[in-house]
Structures are given as structure tokens and as C-alpha cells.
Motif scaffolding. Sequence first.
Motif, mmCIF file in Angstrom:
data_model
loop_
_atom_site.group_PDB
_atom_site.id
_atom_site.type_symbol
_atom_site.label_atom_id
_atom_site.label_comp_id
_atom_site.label_asym_id
_atom_site.label_seq_id
_atom_site.Cartn_x
_atom_site.Cartn_y
_atom_site.Cartn_z
ATOM 1 N N ILE A 109 0.867 -1.169 0.000
ATOM 2 C CA ILE A 109 0.000 0.000 0.000
ATOM 3 C C ILE A 109 0.906 1.222 0.000
ATOM 4 C CG2 ILE A 109 -0.213 0.083 2.535
ATOM 5 C CD1 ILE A 109 -3.208 0.827 2.013
ATOM 6 N N GLY A 110 0.734 2.101 -0.971
ATOM 7 C CA GLY A 110 1.705 3.167 -1.235
ATOM 8 C C GLY A 110 1.467 4.457 -0.492
ATOM 9 N N TRP A 111 0.963 4.401 0.726
ATOM 10 C CA TRP A 111 0.703 5.629 1.464
ATOM 11 C C TRP A 111 1.966 6.431 1.781
ATOM 12 C CZ3 TRP A 111 -3.400 3.166 5.246
ATOM 13 C CH2 TRP A 111 -4.615 3.055 4.568
ATOM 14 N N PRO A 112 3.083 5.820 2.173
ATOM 15 C CA PRO A 112 4.293 6.637 2.403
ATOM 16 C C PRO A 112 4.715 7.432 1.167
ATOM 17 C CG PRO A 112 4.557 4.491 3.411
ATOM 18 C CD PRO A 112 3.292 4.421 2.599
ATOM 19 N N ARG A 113 4.640 6.824 -0.013
ATOM 20 C CA ARG A 113 5.000 7.540 -1.238
ATOM 21 C C ARG A 113 4.013 8.684 -1.500
ATOM 22 N NH1 ARG A 113 7.589 6.582 -6.177
ATOM 23 N NH2 ARG A 113 8.242 4.512 -5.491
ATOM 24 N N VAL A 114 2.715 8.421 -1.295
ATOM 25 C CA VAL A 114 1.713 9.463 -1.523
ATOM 26 C C VAL A 114 1.950 10.636 -0.581
ATOM 27 C CG1 VAL A 114 -0.744 9.999 -1.399
ATOM 28 C CG2 VAL A 114 -0.001 7.847 -2.399
ATOM 29 N N GLY A 115 2.227 10.350 0.689
ATOM 30 C CA GLY A 115 2.441 11.431 1.651
ATOM 31 C C GLY A 115 3.656 12.282 1.339
ATOM 32 N N ALA B 12 15.309 14.657 0.986
ATOM 33 C CA ALA B 12 15.274 15.287 2.304
ATOM 34 C C ALA B 12 14.021 14.888 3.071
ATOM 35 C CB ALA B 12 15.343 16.812 2.165
ATOM 36 N N LEU B 13 12.896 14.733 2.379
ATOM 37 C CA LEU B 13 11.658 14.330 3.043
ATOM 38 C C LEU B 13 11.680 12.853 3.403
ATOM 39 C CD1 LEU B 13 9.073 16.256 0.825
ATOM 40 C CD2 LEU B 13 9.922 16.917 3.078
ATOM 41 N N ILE B 14 12.323 12.024 2.573
ATOM 42 C CA ILE B 14 12.383 10.591 2.854
ATOM 43 C C ILE B 14 13.384 10.287 3.958
ATOM 44 C CG2 ILE B 14 12.966 8.321 1.903
ATOM 45 C CD1 ILE B 14 12.039 9.351 -0.816
ATOM 46 N N ALA C 187 17.788 19.652 19.773
ATOM 47 C CA ALA C 187 18.673 18.556 20.167
ATOM 48 C C ALA C 187 18.949 17.595 19.023
ATOM 49 C CB ALA C 187 18.069 17.793 21.348
ATOM 50 N N ASP C 188 18.385 17.871 17.866
ATOM 51 C CA ASP C 188 18.579 16.989 16.717
ATOM 52 C C ASP C 188 18.607 17.845 15.460
ATOM 53 O OD1 ASP C 188 18.732 14.984 14.887
ATOM 54 O OD2 ASP C 188 16.726 14.177 15.244
ATOM 55 N N ARG C 189 19.804 18.306 15.122
ATOM 56 C CA ARG C 189 19.963 19.151 13.949
ATOM 57 C C ARG C 189 20.113 18.345 12.665
ATOM 58 N NH1 ARG C 189 18.799 24.565 14.883
ATOM 59 N NH2 ARG C 189 19.457 25.127 16.988
ATOM 60 N N ILE C 190 20.190 17.023 12.781
ATOM 61 C CA ILE C 190 20.378 16.206 11.588
ATOM 62 C C ILE C 190 19.122 16.186 10.742
ATOM 63 C CG2 ILE C 190 20.892 13.878 10.762
ATOM 64 C CD1 ILE C 190 22.602 13.443 13.194
ATOM 65 N N GLY C 191 17.966 16.120 11.394
ATOM 66 C CA GLY C 191 16.710 16.092 10.666
ATOM 67 C C GLY C 191 16.011 14.751 10.798
ATOM 68 N N LYS C 192 14.705 14.761 10.598
ATOM 69 C CA LYS C 192 13.886 13.568 10.706
ATOM 70 C C LYS C 192 13.100 13.356 9.413
ATOM 71 C CE LYS C 192 14.707 12.237 14.966
ATOM 72 N NZ LYS C 192 15.333 10.919 15.264
ATOM 73 N N SER C 193 12.825 12.091 9.117
ATOM 74 C CA SER C 193 12.083 11.733 7.915
ATOM 75 C C SER C 193 10.600 11.983 8.105
ATOM 76 C CB SER C 193 12.320 10.260 7.582
ATOM 77 O OG SER C 193 11.456 9.820 6.565
ATOM 78 N N GLU C 194 9.892 12.224 6.990
ATOM 79 C CA GLU C 194 8.438 12.289 7.024
ATOM 80 C C GLU C 194 7.829 10.904 7.216
ATOM 81 O OE1 GLU C 194 6.424 14.998 6.883
ATOM 82 O OE2 GLU C 194 8.222 16.253 6.944
#
Length: 481
Positions: free
Chosen positions: A66-72, A116-118, A224-231
Motif C-alpha cells: 500500500i503506497g501511502w508513504p510515497r503518496v504522503g 530530504a523528506l524521505i 537537540a537533533d539538527r540532523i533532521g527527521k524523515s516524514e
Amino acid sequence: MTVSIPDLPLLHLSDGELALINVLRADMMRDRSALLLRDAYFNGEQLIRDLGISIPPQLKSLHTVIGWPRVGVESLEERLDLEAFRWADGADSADLAEIVEANDLLDESSLAHTDALIFGREYLAVGSGDCGEDCPPLISVESPLDMTLMWDARLRMGTAALRECAANSYVESGPEERMLVLYTPDQTVTCLPSVSGGWEIVDRDEHKLGVLPVVRMANRQRTADRIGKSEITPEVMSITDAACRRLMGMEVAAEFFGAPQRYILGASESAFQDADGTAKSAWETYIGRVLALERDEDGAVPTVGQFAAHDPTGMTKIIDLYARIMSSQFGLPPHMLGYTTDNPASADAIRSTEAKLVKRSERRIRRFGSAWQQAMRLALWVRDGEPPDKARRIETVWRNPATPTVAAQADATVKLVQAGILPADSDVALEMAGLSENQRQRVRTDRLRSRGTSILDRLAEIAPDDTAPSVEAADGDADTG
């Protein structure tokens, strides 16, 4: 007398450079598995964890996606359209456009934003071109799967970076050979594996910038986390797994209950045998003589019945619930994830549900725009050999992430012009009307051409024919304003 020849810095890495490479490589390898997991969810290649209850062993190889991560991710990235770079003071930005066109940044920006979003981060590496002194600086987007950066939180800038990739993208080499590129504030070192097992330097670019020529484009930073987080958060992965298991359950139910199950009471043994007495298979019995049974010795007819067929409505309702939960995680209208109702939403209701997505896009534009501006300043620094004037600020031009109608944009612009808030010939008015950067440039050209024509007409009225200025002179006057 013994003469010692010092090691040439061009051929050998120093102990400090080797230690720095080892630290950065360990950092890159530590995060690689988590990045590959997000990439698998985006591509629909993740492995679903089976609870071992409802899925029979014969169907364990069944893979539902189910492709919800790609859609988001793509729904957010599609609203991040970088259009141009310009000087904030309104000066001619032809020098910026030259760098953009040479590096195809408007197309490359889409790749950078997606990664960057992934992955939660992407890197922009700046260096000198390879086609001589007149070559524009090179800006490349690099995946965090191949690159990492050492960050100074106090200075809010990188201090060192490392990129490891296939060597055949740089020089002719074997398919498995790797290449290292070490970035420091003073130089960029490119290395290939040596025969002795270490690293051999093939290029050492001593640019002496004093700043790291690598910019990190981080997503969803925290103090406290300048690296970044995935969507693609743990919540998104959990709901995706649950929805895939429900789809797999529907597939299993279709295999077992696709044909209605029947029962027969009081049938003789001959009903399940061929003419020669051989037992028939279950499928042959089901589609064959079970539809034409004989009476028994007492003249009674066997009783035939059918169990209630499986109803998948319960599972589809659960999947609809997961879609609504997923829409709240991504800030998407539910219909983008396939959830629909009997009463479709109105246009105003749909735009209202997009408000959160628009706000998320505006935040990403601010964060990513800062990274692009910093990369462009580094490119100018590499090209000119000196830092750009800090008083001259670079702006990134983005398309409106909202989806207003053309009529609504034009109406708002007209009202601002009529109220005297905006001049009618202002570039801001063209931007608010929804015109792209290329369209605005064409409007500016048309205005200059129109001004030049009007000046010629006025001069022709007041000057005799034999003393009328030439077209070239009038055009020159028009260009000078």
C-alpha cells in the motif's frame, strides 16, 4: 649522509585526515540501515511482519503493498517548486541564472527535496567545475546514503564532510571499487583505494575558502537533533504495516472463501466416485455431480446447504480507518489516500482540509530555501575567489504552495492595485497574480519594448522628419530609462 624525503601531501593522507575519515565513515554506516528502511517504505519494498495467526504457511510469500508513504511524501514535495534565484535589492540576477542553468538546479531541486523528506536530510556540495577557469561552479545534490557531515551546533555550520560512492562515476575503475571525497574548510581531497589496502589521493583541491563547501538540507529539525527527521515516521510505518496485513487478510479470505462452501447430508458414497469407483477430487466433486445427486435406497433426497459467504466489508472499514489515521499523520485530505464518502466534499471543504498541508509546505520552503541560498553564496565564492558582499542578500523564488484559483489570485491583486497598496507595474503584483518567473521576465521585456515604442512616437510628433532620431538611438534611450 642520509637524506630523508618528506611525504608529498598530494599522494598521502595525513594521520589527522585518516582519523577524520574513519569517524565520518562510522557515522555514515551507523545511520545507513535506518535510511534504507525509510527508502524501502517509500518504494513499497518493506517486509511486513506476520503475526503468525491468520496467514497460512502456503501464503507467507504473498506480498501486499500500500503506497501511502510515497503518496504522503510526494504530495508534500509537489508543492515545493523552486523557480529562480534573485538578488533581494532588485539587481540583475543574470549571474545567478547562469549558475542555475549550468547545474540544472530547478530540476535537481526536486530530487533534493524528495530525498530530504524521505531520509530527513540531503546535502548540497559546491566545488569548482572541470572545464577550465571559465567553467561555472559545480553544485551537486548528494544522498545521505553516500554522504555525511560533522556539524558544529554552536556555529550552526558543518566542519567536515565525507562522500563515499562508486569510483566509476569519477574515473574508469572496477564496478566494486569505491571512492572517497573528504571535504574540509580549506580543501577537498579525492581518494581511491590503493594496491596496499589504504587510500591513494587522486586530487587535492586547496580552495582555502575557510568554510565547508557542503550544505545540509535538513527536514524537521529540533534543537537537540539538527540532523533532521524523515516524514516516514514510526507511526506512518506502523499504520502502513497494519493496512498491508489487512490487505493480505483479504487476499487469504478470497483464496479460502471465494467459492461458497457447501455441505451435503445423507448422500451416498457413489456421489463422490467416478463410474469405475475411483474417488473424485474435491474440486471435481464441487463443480460436478454434487449438483445432481440421486435418491438413497429409501427414496430420500440428500440435504444440500451453503454456508454464508465471507463478507470483506469489515476489513474494508478497518482500512478506511487506517486511511483517516494516515491522513492526520501526513496532513493530507483523506481523499488523497483513497478514503471517500457517499457525500463528496465541496471545493471549499477540500481547500480547508489542505490548510495543514499548505502550512507544512511553507515551513519546508523556509528551511530548504535557506539551504539553497547558502549553497548559491558558496558557488559565488568559488567562482569569484572572495566571499560575496553580505549586504547583498540572495532570495529563492518559489511557486505558491497553496492551490488558489486563477480568478481568486487575479481578483486579490487587482484590489491591492486599486487600493494603491501595490503599483500596477510592480513585479510583486505579477508574482501575486500567479505568474511564473519566466512569465514575469517576459512581461518585463514587453514593458521595455512598449516604453521604447511610445518614446519613438512622442519624438516623431515633436521633431521634424529630417531630424528625427534613429531607432537605435531611441532604443538606447529607452534602455537607460
